[in-house]
Structure formats: structure tokens, C-alpha cells
Design a protein around this motif. Structure first.
Motif, PDB file in Angstrom:
ATOM      1  N   VAL A 185      69.569  74.957 -46.442  1.00  0.00           N
ATOM      2  CA  VAL A 185      70.190  74.942 -47.771  1.00  0.00           C
ATOM      3  C   VAL A 185      70.277  73.492 -48.235  1.00  0.00           C
ATOM      4  CG1 VAL A 185      72.260  75.462 -49.113  1.00  0.00           C
ATOM      5  CG2 VAL A 185      71.515  77.032 -47.304  1.00  0.00           C
ATOM      6  N   ARG A 186      69.796  73.208 -49.417  1.00  0.00           N
ATOM      7  CA  ARG A 186      69.837  71.866 -49.981  1.00  0.00           C
ATOM      8  C   ARG A 186      70.826  71.817 -51.146  1.00  0.00           C
ATOM      9  NH1 ARG A 186      67.588  70.124 -45.518  1.00  0.00           N
ATOM     10  NH2 ARG A 186      65.380  70.676 -45.292  1.00  0.00           N
ATOM     11  N   THR A 187      71.299  70.614 -51.439  1.00  0.00           N
ATOM     12  CA  THR A 187      72.219  70.405 -52.553  1.00  0.00           C
ATOM     13  C   THR A 187      71.473  69.783 -53.727  1.00  0.00           C
ATOM     14  OG1 THR A 187      74.105  70.112 -51.063  1.00  0.00           O
ATOM     15  CG2 THR A 187      74.334  69.278 -53.299  1.00  0.00           C
ATOM     16  N   LEU A 188      71.611  70.387 -54.890  1.00  0.00           N
ATOM     17  CA  LEU A 188      70.969  69.881 -56.098  1.00  0.00           C
ATOM     18  C   LEU A 188      71.954  69.058 -56.921  1.00  0.00           C
ATOM     19  CD1 LEU A 188      68.906  72.974 -57.337  1.00  0.00           C
ATOM     20  CD2 LEU A 188      68.104  71.002 -56.014  1.00  0.00           C
ATOM     21  N   HIS A 189      71.422  68.060 -57.621  1.00  0.00           N
ATOM     22  CA  HIS A 189      72.215  67.220 -58.524  1.00  0.00           C
ATOM     23  C   HIS A 189      72.572  68.024 -59.771  1.00  0.00           C
ATOM     24  CE1 HIS A 189      73.587  63.826 -60.863  1.00  0.00           C
ATOM     25  NE2 HIS A 189      72.705  64.107 -61.802  1.00  0.00           N
ATOM     26  N   GLY A 190      73.725  67.728 -60.342  1.00  0.00           N
ATOM     27  CA  GLY A 190      74.142  68.390 -61.577  1.00  0.00           C
ATOM     28  C   GLY A 190      75.245  69.392 -61.328  1.00  0.00           C
ATOM     29  N   ASP A 191      75.839  69.873 -62.416  1.00  0.00           N
ATOM     30  CA  ASP A 191      77.000  70.752 -62.320  1.00  0.00           C
ATOM     31  C   ASP A 191      76.746  72.117 -62.954  1.00  0.00           C
ATOM     32  OD1 ASP A 191      78.621  68.800 -61.098  1.00  0.00           O
ATOM     33  OD2 ASP A 191      79.118  67.935 -63.060  1.00  0.00           O
ATOM     34  N   LEU A 192      77.339  73.121 -62.332  1.00  0.00           N
ATOM     35  CA  LEU A 192      77.486  74.432 -62.942  1.00  0.00           C
ATOM     36  C   LEU A 192      78.802  74.392 -63.703  1.00  0.00           C
ATOM     37  CD1 LEU A 192      76.311  77.346 -63.077  1.00  0.00           C
ATOM     38  CD2 LEU A 192      77.796  77.901 -61.138  1.00  0.00           C
ATOM     39  N   ILE A 193      78.731  74.502 -65.016  1.00  0.00           N
ATOM     40  CA  ILE A 193      79.920  74.367 -65.850  1.00  0.00           C
ATOM     41  C   ILE A 193      80.674  75.692 -65.854  1.00  0.00           C
ATOM     42  CG2 ILE A 193      80.807  73.636 -68.084  1.00  0.00           C
ATOM     43  CD1 ILE A 193      79.130  71.544 -66.609  1.00  0.00           C
ATOM     44  N   HIS A 194      81.981  75.602 -65.602  1.00  0.00           N
ATOM     45  CA  HIS A 194      82.798  76.791 -65.364  1.00  0.00           C
ATOM     46  C   HIS A 194      83.974  76.812 -66.337  1.00  0.00           C
ATOM     47  CE1 HIS A 194      85.348  79.199 -62.213  1.00  0.00           C
ATOM     48  NE2 HIS A 194      84.709  80.004 -63.032  1.00  0.00           N
ATOM     49  N   TYR A 195      84.147  77.946 -67.029  1.00  0.00           N
ATOM     50  CA  TYR A 195      85.286  78.154 -67.922  1.00  0.00           C
ATOM     51  C   TYR A 195      86.083  79.351 -67.411  1.00  0.00           C
ATOM     52  CZ  TYR A 195      82.714  75.056 -71.060  1.00  0.00           C
ATOM     53  OH  TYR A 195      82.045  73.977 -71.602  1.00  0.00           O
ATOM     54  N   PRO A 196      86.906  79.158 -66.380  1.00  0.00           N
ATOM     55  CA  PRO A 196      87.451  80.290 -65.641  1.00  0.00           C
ATOM     56  C   PRO A 196      88.603  81.042 -66.300  1.00  0.00           C
ATOM     57  CG  PRO A 196      88.219  78.230 -64.684  1.00  0.00           C
ATOM     58  CD  PRO A 196      87.230  77.876 -65.748  1.00  0.00           C
ATOM     59  N   TYR A 197      89.381  80.394 -67.171  1.00  0.00           N
ATOM     60  CA  TYR A 197      90.603  81.040 -67.663  1.00  0.00           C
ATOM     61  C   TYR A 197      90.722  80.918 -69.172  1.00  0.00           C
ATOM     62  CZ  TYR A 197      91.525  80.179 -62.734  1.00  0.00           C
ATOM     63  OH  TYR A 197      91.412  80.109 -61.380  1.00  0.00           O
ATOM     64  N   ARG A 198      91.065  82.029 -69.792  1.00  0.00           N
ATOM     65  CA  ARG A 198      91.317  82.027 -71.221  1.00  0.00           C
ATOM     66  C   ARG A 198      92.766  81.628 -71.523  1.00  0.00           C
ATOM     67  NH1 ARG A 198      88.192  86.821 -70.410  1.00  0.00           N
ATOM     68  NH2 ARG A 198      86.217  86.819 -71.557  1.00  0.00           N
ATOM     69  N   SER A 199      93.651  81.845 -70.566  1.00  0.00           N
ATOM     70  CA  SER A 199      95.065  81.524 -70.742  1.00  0.00           C
ATOM     71  C   SER A 199      95.708  81.394 -69.376  1.00  0.00           C
ATOM     72  CB  SER A 199      95.777  82.622 -71.536  1.00  0.00           C
ATOM     73  OG  SER A 199      95.813  83.834 -70.775  1.00  0.00           O
ATOM     74  N   LEU A 200      96.916  80.814 -69.332  1.00  0.00           N
ATOM     75  CA  LEU A 200      97.649  80.730 -68.079  1.00  0.00           C
ATOM     76  C   LEU A 200      98.009  82.124 -67.582  1.00  0.00           C
ATOM     77  CD1 LEU A 200      99.012  79.036 -65.880  1.00  0.00           C
ATOM     78  CD2 LEU A 200     101.055  78.959 -67.329  1.00  0.00           C
ATOM     79  N   GLU A 201      98.356  83.007 -68.503  1.00  0.00           N
ATOM     80  CA  GLU A 201      98.692  84.378 -68.099  1.00  0.00           C
ATOM     81  C   GLU A 201      97.519  85.022 -67.376  1.00  0.00           C
ATOM     82  OE1 GLU A 201     100.642  88.350 -70.097  1.00  0.00           O
ATOM     83  OE2 GLU A 201      99.072  87.322 -71.227  1.00  0.00           O
ATOM     84  N   GLN A 202      96.310  84.844 -67.924  1.00  0.00           N
ATOM     85  CA  GLN A 202      95.144  85.428 -67.267  1.00  0.00           C
ATOM     86  C   GLN A 202      94.961  84.844 -65.873  1.00  0.00           C
ATOM     87  OE1 GLN A 202      91.304  84.099 -68.283  1.00  0.00           O
ATOM     88  NE2 GLN A 202      90.265  85.943 -67.612  1.00  0.00           N
ATOM     89  N   GLN A 203      95.155  83.524 -65.729  1.00  0.00           N
ATOM     90  CA  GLN A 203      95.004  82.921 -64.421  1.00  0.00           C
ATOM     91  C   GLN A 203      96.018  83.491 -63.422  1.00  0.00           C
ATOM     92  OE1 GLN A 203      95.907  78.757 -64.019  1.00  0.00           O
ATOM     93  NE2 GLN A 203      94.846  78.589 -62.060  1.00  0.00           N
TER      94      GLN A 203
END
Length: 261
Positions: A160-178
């Protein structure tokens, strides 16, 4: 010149009409996009189809199972797996395309960092980053294996190799959802651990949440992310607390959900 290795992108969804479009748009370099939808009640499936994705409906029976099903439906053996709240960043796209141009000849799978947005700020420290995930792999040599349906992880037989760059993540719409999401995950993990014979102790009840907080907030410099880093570290510590309490209750014969009447 060697032909480019085709890539199938695989996404699982449920009521993601507001996010599925950006996710699919970031996968324009892939040769196909498969969306496995858990019978959404919003326009998720329609939007995905309009953007050219192949949409399949499947009742949800676990995150791991749903993702593995999506991988098995792919036309091509190299698969890139995303959630609807994720996007391939520009630098990561370039790294993936470079690896594809080389025929993916140095690995059975690739991991990369995941950069999470948290209520207006991207968290670059603490337990939130780099949060490397294996999402691009040859399905002939791996997949979403194991029995754990939450906090699922892909694995492969081979390097398994590591690639440069990011997977952009938008995990929560609100604190309540989290908060609701982390409580659900805590219950699922407690049930999984209990079924495997794992048990909570008084020491874990007291120390594990504190260790999670201080490890992320101090040792991994989460405090440098300002109040966002503080809230994130606290909520993640609370997840550990909930999971450990639920495991404690299960091992003492107590329900962690309201019984059906």
C-alpha cells in the motif's frame, strides 16, 4: 504508449441530495461512477443519474456491506471508494492520475490523507488530520473485508502506497447531526465489541475518554485549530465515553436502546 487503467468510482448514499453533485463532479477523471443508494426519500438518486452515475438501490444492512456491494458491481477492477460527503481534491486527483499513468504498478492499493471541514474551518491537526484512508485499490486483491460494519476499513493483499493530496471531507451539517451520528456509531461499536468478547473496565470508563481528549488536543496539537479544535476534541472524547459506557451496560445485561413495546 500504455493505455490508462480504467477506474470505477463507488459511492454509497442515503438522502444526500445536497452533497452528491459535488462528490460526483470531483470524480470526472474516473471511467464510471456507481452509486448504491439506500432508498433515499429525497432527490439523491435522480441527481446522481442526471450526472451520469449508474444508480443501484439496496436496503442498508451496514456500512461495510454496502461498500463491498458497490465494489462488486463495478465494471473495472481498480476502484475508488468515496462517501457522498467527500470530494477528491485537485492535488489528490493529480496524484491518482499519475499513479494510473504508471499502471498502478507499485501497489495493490493507495491511501491518502482526509482533510475535514468542521463548522467553517478545515482541521489540520489533532486527531482529525491526516486521518489517512485506503480508498483506491485493486478489488482482485482486497476490499471491504471483515465483520465490523461501522468504522469500516478496506484492506488489500499487497503493498500500500501513500499518495500526495487530500480527500476533502464535509462530515457534519450541524452539531446536532454530529452528536446523533457519534451516538449511533458508539452503540454500533459497543455491540460489535461485546459480540467479540471485549469488555469494559472501570479504568477504561475513567481514563479512555480523557486520553482521547488530551492526545488529540495537546499531543497532536489540536489546540492550534482554535475553538474548532477544542470542540472537536471534546466531542470525540465524548464518543469514547459513550462507547465504553454502552459496552459496560451490555456486559451487565442492560439494554442500550429502548426496547420495542
Amino acid at each position: 504508449m500504455r493505455a490508462a487503467v480504467p477506474i470505477s468510482a463507488c459511492i454509497i448514499t442515503f438522502n444526500e441530495a445536497d452533497r452528491i453533485g459535488d462528490c460526483i463532479a470531483s470524480l470526472a477523471f474516473c471511467d464510471e461512477v456507481i452509486v448504491v443508494d439506500s432508498q433515499s426519500t429525497d432527490a439523491t438518486a435522480t441527481i446522481a443519474q442526471q450526472l451520469g452515475a449508474r444508480v443501484l438501490q439496496r436496503p442498508f444492512d451496514g456500512f461495510r456491506s454496502q461498500k463491498q456491494f458497490a465494489v462488486e458491481q463495478a465494471t473495472h477492477d481498480w476502484v475508488l471508494c468515496l462517501d457522498a460527503d467527500e470530494r477528491v481534491g485537485d492535488a489528490l486527483r493529480g496524484a491518482i492520475e499519475a499513479a494510473r499513468d504508471r499502471g498502478f504498478d507499485d501497489a495493490a492499493g493507495y491511501r491518502f490523507a482526509r482533510l475535514s471541514e468542521y463548522f467553517g474551518k478545515f482541521l489540520r491537526r489533532g486527531n482529525a488530520y491526516p486521518d489517512r484512508v485506503l480508498r483506491l485499490f485493486d478489488r482482485r486483491r482486497g476490499g471491504w473485508r471483515g465483520s465490523r460494519e461501522v468504522h469500516e476499513a478496506a484492506s488489500v493483499d499487497g503493498p500500500v502506497r501513500t499518495l500526495h493530496g487530500d480527500l476533502i471531507h464535509y462530515p457534519y451539517r450541524s452539531l446536532e447531526q454530529q452528536l446523533l451520528k457519534t451516538q449511533r456509531y458508539a452503540r454500533m461499536m459497543a455491540e460489535h465489541d461485546f459480540a467479540r468478547g471485549k469488555r469494559a473496565t472501570v479504568a477504561k470508563l475513567v481514563l479512555s475518554p480523557a486520553w482521547r481528549f488530551w492526545r488529540g488536543y495537546l499531543l497532536r496539537l489540536g489546540f492550534l485549530d482554535g475553538w474548532h479544535g477544542l470542540v472537536y476534541a471534546y466531542v470525540r472524547a465524548n464518543y469514547v465515553r459513550q462507547k465504553t459506557i454502552m459496552l459496560w451496560m451490555l456486559q451487565h445485561g442492560q439494554p442500550v436502546t429502548t426496547p420495542d413495546r
